[in-house]
Design a protein around this motif. Structure first.
Motif, PDB file in Angstrom:
ATOM      1  N   UNK A  34       0.837  -1.190   0.000  1.00 48.86           N
ATOM      2  CA  UNK A  34       0.000   0.000   0.000  1.00 48.86           C
ATOM      3  C   UNK A  34       0.878   1.247   0.000  1.00 48.86           C
ATOM      4  N   UNK A  35       0.272   2.413  -0.198  1.00 49.72           N
ATOM      5  CA  UNK A  35       1.030   3.648  -0.351  1.00 49.72           C
ATOM      6  C   UNK A  35       0.908   4.527   0.887  1.00 49.72           C
ATOM      7  N   UNK A  36       2.024   5.090   1.278  1.00 50.93           N
ATOM      8  CA  UNK A  36       2.094   6.137   2.294  1.00 50.93           C
ATOM      9  C   UNK A  36       3.108   7.160   1.821  1.00 50.93           C
ATOM     10  N   UNK A  37       2.917   8.394   2.181  1.00 53.69           N
ATOM     11  CA  UNK A  37       3.825   9.449   1.748  1.00 53.69           C
ATOM     12  C   UNK A  37       4.313  10.243   2.952  1.00 53.69           C
ATOM     13  N   UNK A  38       5.195  11.185   2.672  1.00 52.27           N
ATOM     14  CA  UNK A  38       5.802  11.986   3.729  1.00 52.27           C
ATOM     15  C   UNK A  38       7.241  11.567   3.964  1.00 52.27           C
TER      16      UNK A  38
END
Length: 598
Positions: A488-492
């Motif tokens: 899955x995607x997470x940003x930062x």
């Protein structure tokens, strides 16, 4: 009272007295000429060189007069190298009793220009071109079209020499290793300020690849070196093919040094031997590393590399990384190069990472094959992975999902420097198709994953540089199909949206913990330039980032981050220190990283 000029006999006597005067004198020189020509004359004129040297700054009056008399002819000869064949040069002298002030007056006149440039060929290349062989015709056309001193251009000796050198370099690079000039003529008509250029190139024979001899091998098989060849015996021996071969050998991580030698011999032109001299890396290497990142804090890394594990032609790389919030252990087995050239790989890893209030334990096993070209890297593999995710505060399981997937990764680069690019483009694409298996409330099922990243580097005017990047990704599946947390995607973070903690942006659960999204988009624009002329490797930068992850596109909303930073362009890559403001969290955050990401 009227002044009476000295008779010629008196002037001659005065000049003779100056020539015979052996007393040292102090003198100055002023060159009255256009700036570019003034620099040329100041560098090479005898008068100027004498004055710039402490031992000759004071000379006898007679020697100074000799230098003065020779100066106009010497200056005209220097100006002719810059294309000025009708220059007017004179000198003036003023003696106040203590210092002699000399002045060189230069009127360069019009600059000569090329009226015509004709390049002809003889030898095997000419014969092949006249016979209509496509490769020979194309090479002849390329040489003529690339001739860098065509009609209408200003004629200078440097440009004339450079243009001739470029032609020979091109011919030799295309397999005519002993190409030379049968004759070159620059017919200068000084009265008309023009130059006609005539050249005849003798191509010599077309050299072709013969046997490749490899020296310096011990634990690397000759077949691995031969597998990296993209040419075969009988093909034209082009310089770029040798450079690409050398580059592939260096990138194989099997050798400390690689040298390719070829001594052109016309008698061996049809099968020219090539000698490859290598120095292998140590059979085993161990590395201890210390590092720090604003994403994961301080870390200790221990790596061991075996170049031929259990006497099989495989490299084994073992890695143990211990950090405050990140612990990893892995082993990667990579075959020595195979024909194609390809390399097979087998790897396994286990790790635990704390991020955004979650403890993620991951396990991974992979088998696949890679192929790297000069600008293109390809990797395709079958992978099993499992992600066990718990909340840090209470230990409750958020996700326990495994997946089996087929993956393909593609990276293309067109950059002016592999570590410190200022111009060019890089593009990476990741694709996956697999099936998940879960013990949670969601169901197992088929999923796909796409992720792409485009980075563009540009030079904007005088010492301004821009970096722009765009990333878009999506997991393709039914909303109730479980997908491992790691997919899955997470940003930062420092290579995503600055101003926010590492992987802190994205969908959250009821406790406010980021659990990962099925879509993502991140964009960034950065401008940078050197801060001080005496420290060109130290740059200042300003940037704005925007991005986020979300369950789907309708609910996507970008978070902004912007700020300023410092860049130190070190030999191992750019060291970045950024101070960024996260608009969504209304906080300032410091980011630190080394290198670039593709």
């Amino acid at each position: 009272m009227a002044q009476v000029a000295a008779p010629p006999v008196a002037q001659a006597a005065s000049a003779a007295e100056d020539d015979a005067d052996t007393r040292d004198v102090t003198w100055t020189l002023d060159i009255a000429a256009p700036p570019a020509l003034r620099t040329l004359l100041a560098r090479y004129l005898d008068l100027s060189r004498y004055l710039a040297t402490p031992d000759t700054a004071r000379v006898p009056r007679g020697e100074l007069m000799r230098l003065r008399q020779a100066a106009p002819a010497q200056a005209r000869a220097l100006l002719e190298t810059e294309g000025y064949f009708n220059a007017s040069v004179s000198t003036q002298a003023r003696d106040n009793g203590s210092v002699i002030a000399l002045k060189l007056l230069v009127e360069p006149g019009p600059r000569a220009r090329v009226s015509q440039a004709r390049v002809e060929f003889e030898g095997p290349l000419s014969v092949a071109a006249e016979a209509g062989e496509p490769a020979a015709v194309a090479l002849v056309d390329r040489v003529r079209s690339r001739w860098s001193l065509p009609a209408g251009e200003a004629y200078t000796q440097d440009r004339w020499s450079s243009a001739k050198g470029e032609v020979l370099a091109l011919l030799r690079a295309e397999g005519y290793a002993t190409a030379g000039w049968s004759g070159t003529v620059a017919q200068v008509r000084a009265v008309e300020d023009r130059a006609a250029l005539f050249l005849v190139a003798d191509s010599g024979p077309l050299y072709r690849f013969g046997a490749v001899q490899v020296t310096g091998l011990d634990h690397v098989d000759a077949e691995a070196v031969q597998a990296l060849q993209t040419f075969s015996a009988g093909q034209p021996l082009r310089e770029q093919a040798l450079l690409d071969y050398q580059d592939r050998l260096v990138k194989s991580a099997l050798f400390d040094s690689v040298a390719i030698e070829m001594e052109p011999d016309p008698a061996l032109a049809d099968a020219m031997p090539v000698v490859v001299k290598v120095r292998e890396r140590s059979l085993q290497q161990a590395t201890l590393g210390l590092g720090i990142s604003d994403n994961t804090g301080p870390r200790v890394t221990l790596e061991h590399l075996h170049q031929r594990v259990f006497d099989f032609p495989w490299q084994a790389k073992s890695k143990l990384q211990l950090g405050r919030t990140d612990q990893q252990a892995s082993i990667d087995l990579t075959s020595h190069p195979l024909p194609g050239p390809y390399r097979n790989l087998i790897s396994a890893s286990i790790g635990q990472t704390d991020a955004s209030g979650l403890e993620v334990t991951s396990q991974r096993a992979r088998i696949g094959r890679s192929k790297d070209d000069e600008r293109l890297e390809r990797l395709y593999y079958l992978e099993w992975q499992r992600s066990l995710t718990r909340q840090l505060d209470n230990g409750l399981t958020v996700d326990d999902t495994s997946a089996l997937s087929g993956n393909y990764q593609w990276i293309w680069r067109q950059l002016d420097h592999p570590l410190l690019p200022t111009k060019g483009v890089s593009l990476s694409l990741d694709t996956a198709l697999g099936r998940s298996f879960t013990t949670t409330a969601q169901r197992s099922g088929v999923f796909g994953r796409l992720n792409g990243r485009l980075t563009h580097y540009a030079t904007l005017g005088q010492n301004w540089y821009s970096t722009s990047r765009l990333q878009i990704g999506q997991v393709l599946s039914a909303t109730d199909v479980a997908v491992p947390y790691s997919l899955l995607f997470r940003t930062g973070g420092d290579d995503s949206v600055r101003g926010y903690a590492y992987q802190s942006l994205g969908p959250s659960n009821a406790a406010g913990t980021a659990v990962g999204g099925r879509v993502t988009a991140v964009g960034s624009v950065e401008l940078a330039r050197p801060i001080l002329a005496r420290m060109p490797a130290l740059w200042g930068a300003t940037f704005i980032d925007a991005g986020n992850a979300a369950p789907d596109w309708p609910s996507y909303k970008a978070a902004l981050g912007y700020g300023v930073g410092l860049r130190w362009r070190s030999p191992v890559g750019a060291l970045r220190l950024d101070l960024a403001y996260g608009q969504q969290v209304r906080k300032v955050r410091l980011h630190f990283s080394v290198g670039i990401t593709f």
